[in-house]
Design a protein around this motif. Structure first.
Motif, PDB file in Angstrom:
ATOM      1  N   LYS A   1       7.331 -19.094  10.962  1.00 57.38           N
ATOM      2  CA  LYS A   1       8.548 -18.444  11.444  1.00 57.38           C
ATOM      3  C   LYS A   1       8.570 -17.026  10.894  1.00 57.38           C
ATOM      4  N   ALA A   2       8.215 -16.069  11.729  1.00 57.26           N
ATOM      5  CA  ALA A   2       8.172 -14.667  11.335  1.00 57.26           C
ATOM      6  C   ALA A   2       8.128 -13.803  12.579  1.00 57.26           C
ATOM      7  N   THR A   3       8.770 -12.664  12.537  1.00 57.74           N
ATOM      8  CA  THR A   3       8.714 -11.717  13.646  1.00 57.74           C
ATOM      9  C   THR A   3       7.464 -10.864  13.520  1.00 57.74           C
ATOM     10  N   HIS A   4       7.137 -10.143  14.587  1.00 54.52           N
ATOM     11  CA  HIS A   4       5.998  -9.239  14.548  1.00 54.52           C
ATOM     12  C   HIS A   4       6.223  -8.142  13.504  1.00 54.52           C
ATOM     13  N   ALA A   5       7.466  -7.683  13.384  1.00 55.58           N
ATOM     14  CA  ALA A   5       7.776  -6.644  12.396  1.00 55.58           C
ATOM     15  C   ALA A   5       7.580  -7.158  10.979  1.00 55.58           C
ATOM     16  N   GLN A   6       7.951  -8.411  10.726  1.00 57.94           N
ATOM     17  CA  GLN A   6       7.773  -8.983   9.389  1.00 57.94           C
ATOM     18  C   GLN A   6       6.296  -9.137   9.051  1.00 57.94           C
ATOM     19  N   LEU A   7       5.508  -9.557  10.008  1.00 54.36           N
ATOM     20  CA  LEU A   7       4.072  -9.671   9.765  1.00 54.36           C
ATOM     21  C   LEU A   7       3.447  -8.297   9.548  1.00 54.36           C
ATOM     22  N   ALA A   8       3.939  -7.294  10.257  1.00 50.10           N
ATOM     23  CA  ALA A   8       3.433  -5.935  10.050  1.00 50.10           C
ATOM     24  C   ALA A   8       3.704  -5.472   8.629  1.00 50.10           C
ATOM     25  N   ALA A   9       4.893  -5.789   8.103  1.00 49.96           N
ATOM     26  CA  ALA A   9       5.215  -5.435   6.722  1.00 49.96           C
ATOM     27  C   ALA A   9       4.320  -6.180   5.745  1.00 49.96           C
ATOM     28  N   GLU A  10       4.034  -7.434   6.051  1.00 52.88           N
ATOM     29  CA  GLU A  10       3.160  -8.230   5.191  1.00 52.88           C
ATOM     30  C   GLU A  10       1.771  -7.596   5.089  1.00 52.88           C
ATOM     31  N   LEU A  11       1.295  -7.055   6.196  1.00 54.56           N
ATOM     32  CA  LEU A  11      -0.091  -6.599   6.269  1.00 54.56           C
ATOM     33  C   LEU A  11      -0.232  -5.083   6.197  1.00 54.56           C
ATOM     34  N   GLY A  12       0.879  -4.375   6.056  1.00 54.33           N
ATOM     35  CA  GLY A  12       0.814  -2.936   5.888  1.00 54.33           C
ATOM     36  C   GLY A  12       0.332  -2.193   7.124  1.00 54.33           C
ATOM     37  N   THR A  13       0.821  -2.620   8.282  1.00 54.29           N
ATOM     38  CA  THR A  13       0.397  -1.972   9.522  1.00 54.29           C
ATOM     39  C   THR A  13       1.600  -1.815  10.438  1.00 54.29           C
ATOM     40  N   ALA A  14       1.374  -1.382  11.670  1.00 53.95           N
ATOM     41  CA  ALA A  14       2.457  -1.171  12.626  1.00 53.95           C
ATOM     42  C   ALA A  14       2.720  -2.442  13.436  1.00 53.95           C
ATOM     43  N   ARG A  15       3.967  -2.605  13.872  1.00 50.10           N
ATOM     44  CA  ARG A  15       4.332  -3.785  14.647  1.00 50.10           C
ATOM     45  C   ARG A  15       3.493  -3.882  15.914  1.00 50.10           C
ATOM     46  N   GLU A  16       3.219  -2.741  16.551  1.00 57.79           N
ATOM     47  CA  GLU A  16       2.457  -2.753  17.796  1.00 57.79           C
ATOM     48  C   GLU A  16       1.051  -3.320  17.602  1.00 57.79           C
ATOM     49  N   VAL A  17       0.462  -3.054  16.434  1.00 50.89           N
ATOM     50  CA  VAL A  17      -0.877  -3.585  16.140  1.00 50.89           C
ATOM     51  C   VAL A  17      -0.830  -5.105  16.060  1.00 50.89           C
TER      52      VAL A  17
END
Length: 231
Positions: free
Chosen positions: A159-175
Motif C-alpha cells: 500500500k503506497a502511492t507512486h509519490a511515496q515510492l519515489a520518495a523511498e527511492l530518491g527519484t521522480a514520481r514520473e519515473v
C-alpha cells in the motif's frame, strides 16, 4: 534493548527513573530541521520514517526506525550538540522511552556499557546510510524498485502511492509510474489507487537479484537480504 541489560543496577535505576514513556499518533512530526533534540527516543512500538527534503523539493527517505531501535540522527545531534537536518515522521502510532539529554550526557560520560550501546546502534545505522548511497549512485531504477516492492509488500500487497515510492527511492514520481507500468505490462504486478499487488513474485525477484553483480564490493558487503515474501 539488549545492550542496556549490561548496565550496572545503579545506572539502570537512573535510566528508568529519569526517563519517561511517550505516545504519539501516526503522522506526528517527531523532529524537524533546525530543531534541537531534547531526548533520545528508544522505540518500543511502531515505526518512524526519517527523511530529508532535497533542494529541489523532493523528499528522500533515509531510513526507518522500528521497535527495539533508536534514531541515529538524534544520537549524532545529541553528541555534537547540533540541530536536526532532516525530519522524523511517525508512520504508525508509536510508543517510546524518552531519555532526557542530561541523562544521556551523564551515561555516555560515565558508563562504558551505555557508550557501547549507543555506538553499536550508530554503527548499524551508518551501514544503512551506505546502502542509501549505493542505491542512488549505483543501482538501476528498475532493480531498486523491484527490490523495494518485495521488501515492503505485506502478504503480496504493497500500500503506497507512486509519490511515496519515489520518495523511498530518491527519484521522480514520473519515473516510478513508468516503471510500474512496465512491471504491469510484464504481468508481475497489478495496480489500483495506492495499492500494488504482486502477481509474479519470481519475475520480480529475478530482476531484483541482478543487483548483486552490478554493485561495488564494498556496498555489496553491506547489502542486507531482501524481505521474506519470496523465500
Amino acid at each position: 534493548f539488549e545492550g542496556l541489560s549490561k548496565l550496572e543496577p545503579g545506572l539502570r535505576n537512573v535510566l528508568t527513573t529519569r526517563s519517561h514513556v511517550v505516545r504519539l499518533p501516526a503522522d506526528s512530526v517527531i523532529f524537524g530541521p533546525g530543531k534541537s533534540p531534547d531526548n533520545l527516543l528508544l522505540l518500543l512500538q511502531g515505526t518512524v520514517r526519517v527523511q530529508q527534503l532535497a533542494e529541489s523539493g523532493r523528499e528522500v527517505v533515509l531510513y526507518r526506525v522500528t521497535a527495539g531501535e533508536s534514531c541515529v540522527l538524534t544520537t549524532a545531534c545529541m553528541l555534537a550538540y547540533e540541530d536536526y537536518a532532516a525530519e522524523g515522521i511517525a508512520e504508525t502510532d508509536i510508543v517510546a522511552a524518552a531519555i532526557p539529554r542530561g541523562v544521556f550526557d551523564d551515561l555516555v560520560a560515565s558508563s562504558k556499557e551505555f557508550r557501547n550501546f549507543v555506538f553499536r546502534a550508530y554503527s548499524r545505522r551508518i551501514t544503512d546510510l551506505f546502502h542509501v548511497i549505493e542505491d542512488i549512485a549505483f543501482r538501476r531504477m528498475d532493480i531498486r524498485l523491484a527490490q523495494k516492492i518485495i521488501e515492503r509488500a505485506d502478504t503480496g500487497v504493497l500500500k503506497a502511492t507512486h509519490a511515496q515510492l519515489a520518495a523511498e527511492l530518491g527519484t521522480a514520481r514520473e519515473v516510478i509510474s513508468r516503471q510500474l507500468a512496465e512491471f504491469q505490462r510484464r504481468g508481475w504486478i497489478a495496480q489500483s489507487r495506492g495499492v500494488i499487488e504482486i502477481l509474479d513474485c519470481e519475475g520480480l525477484r529475478a530482476l531484483a537479484q541482478n543487483l548483486s553483480a552490478k554493485t561495488p564490493r564494498l556496498f555489496r558487503a553491506l547489502f542486507s537480504p531482501m524481505g521474506r515474501l519470496c523465500d
